[in-house]
Design a protein around this motif. Structure first.
Motif, PDB file in Angstrom:
ATOM      1  N   PHE A   1       0.826  -1.220   0.000  1.00  0.00           N
ATOM      2  CA  PHE A   1       0.000   0.000   0.000  1.00  0.00           C
ATOM      3  C   PHE A   1       0.853   1.259   0.000  1.00  0.00           C
ATOM      4  CE2 PHE A   1       0.658  -0.770   4.512  1.00  0.00           C
ATOM      5  CZ  PHE A   1       0.901   0.500   5.010  1.00  0.00           C
ATOM      6  N   GLY A   2       2.026   1.214   0.651  1.00  0.00           N
ATOM      7  CA  GLY A   2       2.897   2.381   0.656  1.00  0.00           C
ATOM      8  C   GLY A   2       3.420   2.724  -0.719  1.00  0.00           C
ATOM      9  N   PHE A   3       3.505   1.740  -1.586  1.00  0.00           N
ATOM     10  CA  PHE A   3       3.967   1.945  -2.961  1.00  0.00           C
ATOM     11  C   PHE A   3       2.998   2.827  -3.738  1.00  0.00           C
ATOM     12  CE2 PHE A   3       4.991   0.686  -7.310  1.00  0.00           C
ATOM     13  CZ  PHE A   3       6.371   0.587  -7.274  1.00  0.00           C
ATOM     14  N   ARG A   4       1.715   2.793  -3.350  1.00  0.00           N
ATOM     15  CA  ARG A   4       0.709   3.598  -4.061  1.00  0.00           C
ATOM     16  C   ARG A   4       0.692   5.059  -3.600  1.00  0.00           C
ATOM     17  NH1 ARG A   4      -3.236  -0.624  -1.867  1.00  0.00           N
ATOM     18  NH2 ARG A   4      -3.203  -2.352  -3.358  1.00  0.00           N
ATOM     19  N   LEU A   5       1.145   5.312  -2.383  1.00  0.00           N
ATOM     20  CA  LEU A   5       0.884   6.596  -1.742  1.00  0.00           C
ATOM     21  C   LEU A   5       1.541   7.814  -2.399  1.00  0.00           C
ATOM     22  CD1 LEU A   5       0.872   5.539   2.021  1.00  0.00           C
ATOM     23  CD2 LEU A   5      -1.088   6.119   0.568  1.00  0.00           C
ATOM     24  N   PRO A   6       2.666   7.669  -3.115  1.00  0.00           N
ATOM     25  CA  PRO A   6       3.160   8.872  -3.806  1.00  0.00           C
ATOM     26  C   PRO A   6       2.205   9.405  -4.872  1.00  0.00           C
ATOM     27  CG  PRO A   6       4.900   7.233  -3.621  1.00  0.00           C
ATOM     28  CD  PRO A   6       3.618   6.561  -3.223  1.00  0.00           C
ATOM     29  N   PHE A   7       1.261   8.571  -5.295  1.00  0.00           N
ATOM     30  CA  PHE A   7       0.390   8.945  -6.412  1.00  0.00           C
ATOM     31  C   PHE A   7      -1.080   9.091  -6.012  1.00  0.00           C
ATOM     32  CE2 PHE A   7       3.850   6.133  -7.750  1.00  0.00           C
ATOM     33  CZ  PHE A   7       4.595   7.027  -8.494  1.00  0.00           C
ATOM     34  N   PHE A   8      -1.523   8.288  -5.049  1.00  0.00           N
ATOM     35  CA  PHE A   8      -2.927   8.292  -4.649  1.00  0.00           C
ATOM     36  C   PHE A   8      -3.024   8.326  -3.125  1.00  0.00           C
ATOM     37  CE2 PHE A   8      -2.623   5.617  -8.520  1.00  0.00           C
ATOM     38  CZ  PHE A   8      -3.376   6.405  -9.387  1.00  0.00           C
ATOM     39  N   GLY A   9      -3.852   9.234  -2.608  1.00  0.00           N
ATOM     40  CA  GLY A   9      -4.101   9.282  -1.177  1.00  0.00           C
ATOM     41  C   GLY A   9      -5.117   8.233  -0.759  1.00  0.00           C
ATOM     42  N   PRO A  10      -5.406   8.130   0.543  1.00  0.00           N
ATOM     43  CA  PRO A  10      -6.285   7.056   1.020  1.00  0.00           C
ATOM     44  C   PRO A  10      -7.691   7.104   0.454  1.00  0.00           C
ATOM     45  CG  PRO A  10      -5.746   8.604   2.785  1.00  0.00           C
ATOM     46  CD  PRO A  10      -4.848   8.912   1.643  1.00  0.00           C
ATOM     47  N   PHE A  11      -8.224   8.290   0.191  1.00  0.00           N
ATOM     48  CA  PHE A  11      -9.584   8.355  -0.344  1.00  0.00           C
ATOM     49  C   PHE A  11      -9.623   7.958  -1.817  1.00  0.00           C
ATOM     50  CE2 PHE A  11      -9.993  11.187   3.361  1.00  0.00           C
ATOM     51  CZ  PHE A  11     -11.026  10.524   3.996  1.00  0.00           C
ATOM     52  N   ALA A  12      -8.605   8.362  -2.583  1.00  0.00           N
ATOM     53  CA  ALA A  12      -8.552   7.935  -3.981  1.00  0.00           C
ATOM     54  C   ALA A  12      -8.389   6.419  -4.070  1.00  0.00           C
ATOM     55  CB  ALA A  12      -7.407   8.637  -4.703  1.00  0.00           C
ATOM     56  N   ILE A  13      -7.533   5.856  -3.218  1.00  0.00           N
ATOM     57  CA  ILE A  13      -7.329   4.402  -3.227  1.00  0.00           C
ATOM     58  C   ILE A  13      -8.627   3.684  -2.881  1.00  0.00           C
ATOM     59  CG2 ILE A  13      -6.151   2.502  -2.049  1.00  0.00           C
ATOM     60  CD1 ILE A  13      -3.721   4.430  -1.777  1.00  0.00           C
ATOM     61  N   ALA A  14      -9.348   4.182  -1.880  1.00  0.00           N
ATOM     62  CA  ALA A  14     -10.614   3.553  -1.489  1.00  0.00           C
ATOM     63  C   ALA A  14     -11.642   3.651  -2.604  1.00  0.00           C
ATOM     64  CB  ALA A  14     -11.142   4.203  -0.213  1.00  0.00           C
ATOM     65  N   ASP A  15     -11.741   4.804  -3.248  1.00  0.00           N
ATOM     66  CA  ASP A  15     -12.701   4.971  -4.341  1.00  0.00           C
ATOM     67  C   ASP A  15     -12.398   4.032  -5.501  1.00  0.00           C
ATOM     68  OD1 ASP A  15     -14.169   6.973  -3.076  1.00  0.00           O
ATOM     69  OD2 ASP A  15     -14.248   8.204  -4.885  1.00  0.00           O
ATOM     70  N   ILE A  16     -11.106   3.856  -5.803  1.00  0.00           N
ATOM     71  CA  ILE A  16     -10.729   2.970  -6.899  1.00  0.00           C
ATOM     72  C   ILE A  16     -11.056   1.521  -6.544  1.00  0.00           C
ATOM     73  CG2 ILE A  16      -8.766   2.064  -8.193  1.00  0.00           C
ATOM     74  CD1 ILE A  16      -7.511   4.922  -7.882  1.00  0.00           C
ATOM     75  N   ALA A  17     -10.786   1.120  -5.318  1.00  0.00           N
ATOM     76  CA  ALA A  17     -11.061  -0.259  -4.895  1.00  0.00           C
ATOM     77  C   ALA A  17     -12.554  -0.538  -4.798  1.00  0.00           C
ATOM     78  CB  ALA A  17     -10.391  -0.534  -3.556  1.00  0.00           C
ATOM     79  N   GLY A  18     -13.315   0.466  -4.393  1.00  0.00           N
ATOM     80  CA  GLY A  18     -14.752   0.309  -4.173  1.00  0.00           C
ATOM     81  C   GLY A  18     -15.073   0.445  -2.698  1.00  0.00           C
TER      82      GLY A  18
END
Length: 317
Positions: A222-239
């Protein structure tokens, strides 16, 4: 426009902030408890810039620019007497900060803005020490200040809105991202950071994984994603419905630590499931999925290549 600045506290954070301001064209006066500490701090940041230049992580002329634009003051009062913006960066001890802020407020121009680099102390709890507290706000840089882009900008209840706007504008001119937030203990950065650390420590205490394994998982998943997407963007993408289900599973196993936030449940109940429904915490449309996936893949590939080039971090477990 903020053109002249002073940093009170010539230690690692204050020195880093001085570098940022100087390289963005500002004059910087550096102060500390005495003239010797201020002069030593100035000399140190010039040497640091020389090392950065040798590694080609700052422009080749950065050491000369910093040496020319940063001066050391004999006292706090002399440093702040005629500048547009002052940043207090003394140790994270409320009594020391209040005493220092009182000295700054008494000696600064009436129109000078005053910021504090506190990591967790409520800005409102410090504001009473400052003469004309409407010009006072939190300006929280992260370590190392020359290289971390985000800066929390924290007004208290009496801060003039124009002060926030001027500081955010100055930060943008310095290549930083100033993010205004509300004044609460710990702000955003450290509430998130310490929440993560708390759960990581519990995993070690429970014998689930070693510190080395947890660090490795955190930075490669999950830390690998964080430079590009914050927690809300990640949650929205996942569903958000997926998140709600996972919270239910975690809550069943760890009822004292996990329960779905009310705002998440409300969105799921209203059918706002994230990108798949076109509305969640964000409003990314489903038809944007191919474009988003292409950006994600390119970003992750670039980060993978960078990490491969740099190699593993030089830490020992």
């Amino acid at each position: 426009m903020i053109e002249t600045t002073a940093i009170v506290g010539a230690g690692y954070m204050g020195g880093g902030i001085a570098q940022v301001l100087a390289l963005a064209g500002r004059r910087v006066v550096l102060a500390d408890a005495n003239a010797e500490l201020a002069a030593a701090g100035r000399d140190r940041i010039v040497r640091e810039a020389e090392g950065h230049a040798r590694r080609r992580i700052v422009p080749a002329d950065a050491p000369g620019v910093i040496a020319e634009r940063v001066t050391a003051a004999p006292s706090i009062e002399e440093a702040v007497a005629d500048v547009d913006f002052i940043e207090e960066a003394v140790p994270e001890v409320p009594e020391i900060k209040r005493e220092t802020l009182a000295r700054i407020g008494a000696s600064a121009r009436a129109d000078a803005l005053i910021g504090t680099n506190t990591s967790t102390i409520s800005i409102g709890s410090l504001a009473g020490a400052v003469d004309r507290p409407e010009r006072f706000l939190g300006v929280h840089f992260s370590n190392p200040a020359p290289f971390v882009p985000g800066v929390e900008v924290i007004p208290h209840q009496r801060t003039d809105a124009s002060a926030v706007d001027r500081v955010v504008e100055m930060l943008a001119e310095c290549g930083k991202v100033g993010v205004p937030i509300a004044d609460v203990t710990g702000f955003v950065l450290n509430r998130l950071q310490y929440a993560l650390f708390g759960e990581a420590a519990r995993l070690v205490e429970e014998g689930v994984a070693s510190p080395e394994a947890i660090d490795l998982i955190a930075r490669t998943t999950f830390g690998f994603r964080l430079p590009f997407f914050g927690p809300f963007a990640i949650a929205d993408i996942a569903g958000l419905d997926v998140y709600d289900f996972c919270y239910r599973s975690l809550g069943a196993a760890y009822p004292d630590r996990f329960s779905a936030p009310d705002v998440l449940r409300e969105k799921v109940e209203s059918g706002e499931l994230g990108m798949k429904s076109g509305r969640g915490f964000l409003a990314t449309a489903p038809e944007s999925a191919p474009e988003l996936a292409a950006y994600r893949d390119q970003a992750y590939a670039a980060l993978s290549a960078l990490l491969h080039r740099l190699g593993d971090p030089p830490v020992t477990y």
